[in-house]
Design a protein around this motif. Structure first.
Motif, PDB file in Angstrom:
ATOM      1  N   ASN A 136      -2.893   4.382  -6.236  1.00 17.45           N
ATOM      2  CA  ASN A 136      -2.096   4.862  -4.858  1.00 17.45           C
ATOM      3  C   ASN A 136      -3.470   4.837  -3.803  1.00 17.45           C
ATOM      4  OD1 ASN A 136      -1.944   7.586  -3.754  1.00 17.45           O
ATOM      5  ND2 ASN A 136      -2.030   8.478  -4.924  1.00 17.45           N
ATOM      6  N   GLN A 137      -3.084   4.865  -2.987  1.00 15.74           N
ATOM      7  CA  GLN A 137      -4.639   4.273  -1.896  1.00 15.74           C
ATOM      8  C   GLN A 137      -4.852   6.043  -0.693  1.00 15.74           C
ATOM      9  OE1 GLN A 137      -4.325   1.150  -0.262  1.00 15.74           O
ATOM     10  NE2 GLN A 137      -4.488  -0.044  -2.093  1.00 15.74           N
ATOM     11  N   ARG A 138      -4.709   7.035  -0.860  1.00 19.44           N
ATOM     12  CA  ARG A 138      -5.101   7.562  -0.103  1.00 19.44           C
ATOM     13  C   ARG A 138      -5.363   8.460   0.861  1.00 19.44           C
ATOM     14  NH1 ARG A 138      -7.115  12.381  -4.400  1.00 19.44           N
ATOM     15  NH2 ARG A 138      -5.483  13.055  -5.325  1.00 19.44           N
ATOM     16  N   GLY A 180       0.776   5.461  -0.123  1.00 24.31           N
ATOM     17  CA  GLY A 180      -0.349   7.193  -0.485  1.00 24.31           C
ATOM     18  C   GLY A 180      -0.200   8.308  -0.010  1.00 24.31           C
ATOM     19  N   ARG A 221       0.689  -0.981  -0.056  1.00 23.98           N
ATOM     20  CA  ARG A 221       0.656  -0.003   0.076  1.00 23.98           C
ATOM     21  C   ARG A 221       0.966   1.538   0.121  1.00 23.98           C
ATOM     22  NH1 ARG A 221      -3.998   0.566   4.304  1.00 23.98           N
ATOM     23  NH2 ARG A 221      -2.676   1.681   5.097  1.00 23.98           N
TER      24      ARG A 221
END
Length: 129
Positions: free
Chosen positions: A126-128, A100, A98
């Motif tokens: 992309n994991q915000r 972000g 992960r």
């Protein structure tokens, strides 16, 4: 956890510091994990220096099951990882389970996590937070 070298822009020194931290605090880490994590860290630090105007801080955290790296820079604009962007964040997305970013008025923090135990292939994108 000890701090990285003062000149975080010195990528070689930062990678050596990181590997020593990983060896000291997670001696069972595989060579593949160490290589993947050093690549991700290197890309994040390089992006902070080149695109973020300055690498202000490098933080590494270890838990029983994950490694988390956070890089603070001086540019409050979000990093871009699209197809027409450079290779750096695409490498981060491939190497991390992960990743972000979070923005503040004086800069941003880009982070990445890698599992310390193999739990399958990493996700991409992309994991915000």
């Amino acid at each position: 956890m000890p701090s990285p070298p003062r000149g975080a822009a010195d990528l070689g020194e930062t990678r050596r510091w990181f590997r020593s931290v990983l060896e000291r605090h997670h001696p069972g880490a595989s060579a593949d994990l160490a290589d993947d994590a050093a690549l991700v860290l290197g890309e994040l630090v390089t992006n902070a220096v080149v695109h973020g105007h300055a690498c202000r801080a490098v933080t590494v955290g270890l838990t029983a099951d994950r490694l988390r790296m956070e890089i603070d820079d001086a540019n409050p604009r979000l990093a871009y990882a699209g197809e027409d962007a450079g290779l750096g964040l695409r490498l981060v997305a491939r190497g991390a389970a992960r990743w972000g970013q979070r923005c503040g008025p004086e800069g941003k923090t880009v982070w990445a996590e890698l599992p310390l135990r193999q739990a399958g292939p990493p996700s991409s994108g992309n994991q915000r937070v």
